[in-house]
Design an enzyme around this catalytic site. Structure first.
Site, PDB file in Angstrom:
ATOM      1  N   SER A   1     -55.475  59.109  -9.754  1.00  0.00           N
ATOM      2  CA  SER A   1     -54.966  59.452 -11.077  1.00  0.00           C
ATOM      3  C   SER A   1     -55.039  60.962 -11.304  1.00  0.00           C
ATOM      4  O   SER A   1     -54.523  61.734 -10.515  1.00  0.00           O
ATOM      5  CB  SER A   1     -55.736  58.664 -12.146  1.00  0.00           C
ATOM      6  OG  SER A   1     -55.125  58.803 -13.410  1.00  0.00           O
TER       7      SER A   1
ATOM      8  N   ASP B   1     -50.663  54.020 -11.322  1.00  0.00           N
ATOM      9  CA  ASP B   1     -51.936  54.703 -11.211  1.00  0.00           C
ATOM     10  C   ASP B   1     -52.920  53.935 -10.319  1.00  0.00           C
ATOM     11  O   ASP B   1     -53.179  52.752 -10.533  1.00  0.00           O
ATOM     12  CB  ASP B   1     -52.532  54.847 -12.612  1.00  0.00           C
ATOM     13  CG  ASP B   1     -53.709  55.806 -12.668  1.00  0.00           C
ATOM     14  OD1 ASP B   1     -54.495  55.837 -11.709  1.00  0.00           O
ATOM     15  OD2 ASP B   1     -53.826  56.515 -13.680  1.00  0.00           O
TER      16      ASP B   1
END
Length: 208
Positions: A67, A196
């Protein structure tokens, strides 16, 4: 002690082949400022030993991030025109402070709250356009194998760093999923549909 860019082209990791040195950077959205400050301190200490041109990427065989940690990883390892890291660690926090409000724009007031709720019901909270442009403008046509640390060498994985960054930051409910197609040297293409990585492991090494 190195004192110039010419004398510090690439510092070998401290173990120099005896062990693999790994830096793992967690995700967490705007909280990426926290590892950024830690890395800034680490890099400043390394510069006391090896000169002001020392960079985090000089000391690790592998740097991984999930992320926002993936974004930091690319900032530390993407090459500039002189094949040195695009960002020094001290530049990462100002980057977040400057761009954070535009990446995560806030809607204030009663009508803003209604609009925000409606947006979340219909899809991701943010469209990601500012973040995507920021990433593409910074990373250009740089690909995974051009990073300054060792990376996977599978041809089909040699995608644009910008696509990888957009994919790893595509947190569900916040940003839209990211799709792209990447072709290897033989012309064979593979489709990638990414969200993500924090959905599976916010810490890149947790599965190990």
């Amino acid at each position: 002690m190195a004192s110039s860019s010419s004398s510090l082209k690439k510092i070998l990791p401290p173990t120099n082949g005896n062990l693999v040195t790994i830096l793992s950077i967690d995700g967490g959205g705007i909280r990426g400022i926290i590892p950024a400050k830690i890395l800034e301190f680490l890099e400043s200490e390394l510069q006391k030993l090896d000169g002001e041109n020392a960079r985090i990427a000089d000391y690790f065989d592998v740097i991984a991030g999930t992320s926002t940690g993936g974004l930091v990883t690319c900032m530390l390892t993407a090459p500039d025109a002189n094949n040195r890291p695009l960002y020094a660690a001290k530049d990462i926090t100002p980057f977040y402070v400057k761009n954070g409000p535009k990446i995560f724009p806030q809607l204030w007031g009663f009508f803003g709250a209604i609009e925000s709720t409606a947006a979340q019901l219909g899809g991701p909270k943010y469209n990601g356009k500012y973040l995507h442009k920021l990433i593409r403008d910074n990373l250009g046509q740089t690909r995974l194998t051009q990073t300054l640390t060792n990376v996977k060498n599978m041809a089909y994985m040699n995608a644009l760093l910008s696509d990888i960054c957009i994919g790893t930051s595509a947190a569900p409910t916040y940003f839209p999923a990211h799709h792209f197609t990447n072709a290897d040297a033989s012309g064979q293409s593979r489709d990638f549909n990414l969200i993500d990585g924090g959905v599976a492991a916010n810490n890149p090494v947790i599965k190990y």
